[in-house]
Write an enzyme that holds these catalytic residues in place. Structure first.
Site, PDB file in Angstrom:
ATOM      1  N   HIS A  67       0.823  -1.204   0.000  1.00 55.44           N
ATOM      2  CA  HIS A  67       0.000   0.000   0.000  1.00 55.44           C
ATOM      3  C   HIS A  67       0.866   1.267   0.000  1.00 55.44           C
ATOM      4  CE1 HIS A  67      -3.566   2.443   1.119  1.00 55.44           C
ATOM      5  NE2 HIS A  67      -2.669   3.158   1.773  1.00 55.44           N
ATOM      6  N   GLU A  68       1.846   1.290   0.879  1.00 53.10           N
ATOM      7  CA  GLU A  68       2.707   2.476   0.983  1.00 53.10           C
ATOM      8  C   GLU A  68       3.587   2.623  -0.256  1.00 53.10           C
ATOM      9  OE1 GLU A  68       1.875   4.566   3.157  1.00 53.10           O
ATOM     10  OE2 GLU A  68       0.653   3.159   4.304  1.00 53.10           O
TER      11      GLU A  68
END
Length: 149
Positions: A67-68
């Site tokens: 996600h990051e």
């Protein structure tokens, strides 16, 4: 898991899913409480909540890193890196990155204050204290009173 292992894992995930290298730092941040991780726009580093690893294991950390990394790679390419952007949503879907991580604590477990409306008797659990002179009941606009826990 140590920061060095997290760094290596992040670099591996970046090459495997994004076909691009991760050239900055990834590390655990003990001060994160409600978020699984965050991408820092100014330094391009990625911070991960250590409690996520303790409670959910390595698979949760991999999802958070994916996600990051979506934020990271899109920001560096000057594309839409925010949650609301189509580029971000598309890249998350392509890489299998989740939109949210699992909560460490339920909201009910974090509640410190309970307020009750004096007019309709509705109860409102809150994590932070509110000013009862300014805040009113959201249902009937009645006056709120703090209940002792």
């Amino acid at each position: 898991m140590y920061n060095s292992a997290l760094q290596k894992l992040t670099e591996t995930i970046s090459l495997k899913y994004f076909k691009m290298p991760f050239k900055h730092k990834a590390y655990f941040n003990k001060r994160l409480r409600t978020t699984g991780g965050r991408y820092l726009l100014s330094s391009h580093n990625i911070e991960v909540n250590e409690k996520q690893f303790a409670k959910f294991g390595e698979s949760a950390i991999i999802d958070i890193i994916k996600h990051e990394l979506c934020h990271y790679h899109l920001h560096l390419q000057k594309k839409g890196y925010q949650h609301k952007d189509k580029d971000f949503k598309r890249l998350c879907q392509q890489t299998g990155a989740p939109r949210f991580c699992s909560a460490i604590e339920k909201y009910e477990d974090r509640v410190n204050y309970i307020y009750q409306c004096q007019k309709c008797a509705s109860r409102f659990p809150r994590i932070r204290k509110v000013d009862t002179n300014k805040m009113v009941c959201g249902k009937c606009n009645g006056k709120l009173k703090e209940l002792n826990n």
